[in-house]
Design an enzyme around this catalytic site. Structure first.
Site, PDB file in Angstrom:
ATOM      1  N   GLU A  98       0.851  -1.191   0.000  1.00 23.00           N
ATOM      2  CA  GLU A  98       0.000   0.000   0.000  1.00 23.00           C
ATOM      3  C   GLU A  98       0.887   1.242   0.000  1.00 23.00           C
ATOM      4  O   GLU A  98       2.034   1.189   0.462  1.00 23.00           O
ATOM      5  CB  GLU A  98      -0.923  -0.052   1.225  1.00 23.00           C
ATOM      6  CG  GLU A  98      -1.828   1.135   1.450  1.00 23.00           C
ATOM      7  CD  GLU A  98      -2.785   1.472   0.297  1.00 23.00           C
ATOM      8  OE1 GLU A  98      -2.329   1.522  -0.856  1.00 23.00           O
ATOM      9  OE2 GLU A  98      -3.970   1.723   0.566  1.00 23.00           O
ATOM     10  N   ASP A  99       0.367   2.337  -0.517  1.00 24.59           N
ATOM     11  CA  ASP A  99       1.152   3.565  -0.553  1.00 24.59           C
ATOM     12  C   ASP A  99       1.336   4.178   0.829  1.00 24.59           C
ATOM     13  O   ASP A  99       2.439   4.512   1.234  1.00 24.59           O
ATOM     14  CB  ASP A  99       0.535   4.589  -1.527  1.00 24.59           C
ATOM     15  CG  ASP A  99      -0.958   4.816  -1.289  1.00 24.59           C
ATOM     16  OD1 ASP A  99      -1.562   4.190  -0.392  1.00 24.59           O
ATOM     17  OD2 ASP A  99      -1.550   5.632  -2.028  1.00 24.59           O
ATOM     18  N   ASP A 102      -2.760   5.676   7.200  1.00 21.72           N
ATOM     19  CA  ASP A 102      -3.120   6.901   7.898  1.00 21.72           C
ATOM     20  C   ASP A 102      -3.916   6.494   9.150  1.00 21.72           C
ATOM     21  O   ASP A 102      -3.320   6.084  10.143  1.00 21.72           O
ATOM     22  CB  ASP A 102      -3.918   7.740   6.884  1.00 21.72           C
ATOM     23  CG  ASP A 102      -4.266   9.126   7.354  1.00 21.72           C
ATOM     24  OD1 ASP A 102      -3.518   9.687   8.150  1.00 21.72           O
ATOM     25  OD2 ASP A 102      -5.295   9.670   6.908  1.00 21.72           O
ATOM     26  N   GLY A 104      -5.600   3.835   9.356  1.00 19.08           N
ATOM     27  CA  GLY A 104      -5.537   2.378   9.405  1.00 19.08           C
ATOM     28  C   GLY A 104      -6.875   1.718   9.109  1.00 19.08           C
ATOM     29  O   GLY A 104      -6.963   0.493   9.077  1.00 19.08           O
ATOM     30  N   THR A 106      -8.758   1.628   6.296  1.00 20.16           N
ATOM     31  CA  THR A 106      -8.827   0.908   5.026  1.00 20.16           C
ATOM     32  C   THR A 106      -8.057  -0.405   5.115  1.00 20.16           C
ATOM     33  O   THR A 106      -8.580  -1.474   4.791  1.00 20.16           O
ATOM     34  CB  THR A 106      -8.236   1.778   3.888  1.00 20.16           C
ATOM     35  OG1 THR A 106      -8.822   3.082   3.958  1.00 20.16           O
ATOM     36  CG2 THR A 106      -8.490   1.167   2.531  1.00 20.16           C
ATOM     37  N   LYS A 130       1.842   7.273   8.745  1.00 15.42           N
ATOM     38  CA  LYS A 130       1.603   8.435   9.614  1.00 15.42           C
ATOM     39  C   LYS A 130       1.114   7.889  10.959  1.00 15.42           C
ATOM     40  O   LYS A 130      -0.088   7.829  11.206  1.00 15.42           O
ATOM     41  CB  LYS A 130       0.493   9.318   9.037  1.00 15.42           C
ATOM     42  CG  LYS A 130       0.794  10.021   7.738  1.00 15.42           C
ATOM     43  CD  LYS A 130      -0.375  10.977   7.444  1.00 15.42           C
ATOM     44  CE  LYS A 130      -0.538  11.230   5.982  1.00 15.42           C
ATOM     45  NZ  LYS A 130      -1.719  12.043   5.674  1.00 15.42           N
ATOM     46  N   ASP A 158      -2.139  10.777  -4.472  1.00 13.32           N
ATOM     47  CA  ASP A 158      -2.787  11.888  -5.178  1.00 13.32           C
ATOM     48  C   ASP A 158      -3.386  12.919  -4.236  1.00 13.32           C
ATOM     49  O   ASP A 158      -3.654  12.651  -3.069  1.00 13.32           O
ATOM     50  CB  ASP A 158      -3.908  11.351  -6.065  1.00 13.32           C
ATOM     51  CG  ASP A 158      -5.122  10.910  -5.245  1.00 13.32           C
ATOM     52  OD1 ASP A 158      -4.982  10.006  -4.395  1.00 13.32           O
ATOM     53  OD2 ASP A 158      -6.208  11.504  -5.433  1.00 13.32           O
ATOM     54  N   ARG A 164       0.000  11.859  -8.874  1.00 14.70           N
ATOM     55  CA  ARG A 164       0.432  10.474  -8.653  1.00 14.70           C
ATOM     56  C   ARG A 164       1.772  10.200  -9.341  1.00 14.70           C
ATOM     57  O   ARG A 164       2.561   9.375  -8.897  1.00 14.70           O
ATOM     58  CB  ARG A 164      -0.607   9.490  -9.219  1.00 14.70           C
ATOM     59  CG  ARG A 164      -1.904   9.437  -8.436  1.00 14.70           C
ATOM     60  CD  ARG A 164      -2.747   8.258  -8.919  1.00 14.70           C
ATOM     61  NE  ARG A 164      -4.139   8.350  -8.495  1.00 14.70           N
ATOM     62  CZ  ARG A 164      -4.612   7.933  -7.321  1.00 14.70           C
ATOM     63  NH1 ARG A 164      -3.784   7.412  -6.443  1.00 14.70           N
ATOM     64  NH2 ARG A 164      -5.884   8.034  -7.022  1.00 14.70           N
TER      65      ARG A 164
END
Ligand code: IMP
Ligand code: MG
Length: 177
Positions: A98-99, A102, A104, A106, A130, A158, A164
């Site tokens: 994953e990119d 944040d 958590g 998702t 983060k 994005d 992106r």
């Protein structure tokens, strides 16, 4: 769109050096096995290709697309699967890529869903974390960089679908601030 500019957080060279080190670590941890990489679209597409081309163990790949309902810069925790995997994972050593993590929410949801399919093993690799923003506890096995609570773009990430393609990691700065 609010007036903004992008400041550099990590240069392309810094990102590539970190990905190189992560790939070496993952290649050594998975020695003798095949890694089944699951790329979470769209954000992780750039990081996934940069990382996997540096792995020295055999790699198979699948793609999943999920989105959380809600405001554009915050996730709500209600996750919708737009595209599920093509292949079953029950006999595989799965590495989810994953990119950014944040809140958590998702990844918490997706890892639960994948865990229920009983893969041989299940690990998570994120380019950015983060930690200050975490709401749902998610174990992260491989992290590129831990960053403060800033909204970042580039390397697949994005802002309103823009940026992106930036080869570096940038911070979105709003000009009226
Ligand atoms: P979480 O569910 O709050 O952990 O949200 C994770 C998702 O929110 C990521 O997969 C990104 O799509 C998005 N996201 C969170 N923070 C950022 C950011 O700083 N820049 C771009 N996208 C972000
Ligand atoms: Mg995402």
């Amino acid at each position: 769109m609010k007036k903004h500019h992008i400041d550099t957080m990590y240069t392309e060279d810094q990102v590539n050096a970190r990905i190189e080190a992560l790939a070496a670590q993952i290649s050594s941890d998975y020695e003798g096995r095949t890694v089944h990489v699951i790329c979470l679209l769209k954000g992780a597409a750039f990081f996934t290709s940069a990382l996997t081309k540096r792995l020295t163990v055999p790699v198979t790949m699948d793609y999943m697309s999920a989105s959380s309902y809600g405001a554009s810069t915050k996730s709500s925790g209600v996750v919708r699967i737009n595209k599920d995997l093509d292949e079953p994972i029950d006999d595989k050593d799965v590495l989810v890529i994953e990119d950014i993590i944040d809140s958590g929410r998702t990844l918490g949801y997706i890892l639960g869903l994948l865990g229920d399919r009983e893969p041989k093993s299940l690990r998570l690799c994120v380019l950015l974390d983060k930690p200050d923003r975490r709401v749902v506890e998610v174990p992260v096995d491989y992290t590129g960089f831990e960053i403060p609570d800033e909204f970042v773009v580039g390397c697949g990430m994005d802002y309103a679908q823009l940026y992106r393609n930036l080869p570096y990691i940038g911070i979105v700065k709003f000009d009226e601030e």
